[in-house]
Enzyme design. Sequence first.
Site, PDB file in Angstrom:
ATOM      1  N   HIS A   6      30.354  21.428 -31.931  1.00 49.63           N
ATOM      2  CA  HIS A   6      29.329  21.617 -30.918  1.00 49.63           C
ATOM      3  C   HIS A   6      28.139  20.941 -31.089  1.00 49.63           C
ATOM      4  O   HIS A   6      27.298  20.892 -31.998  1.00 49.63           O
ATOM      5  CB  HIS A   6      28.888  23.182 -31.042  1.00 49.63           C
ATOM      6  CG  HIS A   6      28.111  23.620 -29.923  1.00 49.63           C
ATOM      7  ND1 HIS A   6      26.551  24.040 -29.900  1.00 49.63           N
ATOM      8  CD2 HIS A   6      28.080  23.719 -28.547  1.00 49.63           C
ATOM      9  CE1 HIS A   6      26.284  24.414 -28.801  1.00 49.63           C
ATOM     10  NE2 HIS A   6      27.305  24.223 -28.057  1.00 49.63           N
ATOM     11  N   HIS A  48      20.863  17.867 -24.790  1.00 48.42           N
ATOM     12  CA  HIS A  48      20.997  19.230 -24.205  1.00 48.42           C
ATOM     13  C   HIS A  48      19.863  19.759 -23.339  1.00 48.42           C
ATOM     14  O   HIS A  48      20.116  20.122 -22.191  1.00 48.42           O
ATOM     15  CB  HIS A  48      21.203  20.156 -25.430  1.00 48.42           C
ATOM     16  CG  HIS A  48      21.373  21.313 -24.898  1.00 48.42           C
ATOM     17  ND1 HIS A  48      20.191  22.412 -24.672  1.00 48.42           N
ATOM     18  CD2 HIS A  48      22.449  22.085 -24.803  1.00 48.42           C
ATOM     19  CE1 HIS A  48      21.023  23.475 -24.200  1.00 48.42           C
ATOM     20  NE2 HIS A  48      22.201  23.531 -24.506  1.00 48.42           N
TER      21      HIS A  48
END
Length: 112
Positions: A6, A48
């Site tokens: 991730h 992100h």
Amino acid sequence: MLIYGHRGASAVEPENTIRAFLRAIEAGADGLEFDVQISQDGVPVLIHDRDVSRTTNGHGHVDELTLAELKELDAGKSERIPTFAEALDAIGDRVHLDIEVKQGGIEREVLE
């Protein structure tokens, strides 16, 4: 069962960086998940948050900074925010990719 890194190996390396992706691959990940946003000058980059302050030493919004400005930021351990193209070059076809497009309307730039 498949194991995904991730944002790369984000527990031990700066998230969404080439270093994190390569570390996850070396550790045996079957795939990588990462986030794509677009710079002010239209270049897809891997980060992100829209605000760069959590993951870099900079301030501001990804879509309000040029690629050159984003490349000046330290994403941790002297890593830089990679472009989508740089990440694809580094990763190759070694693992499956789960690409999260964080901004609406940038699909064309990502696909190109």
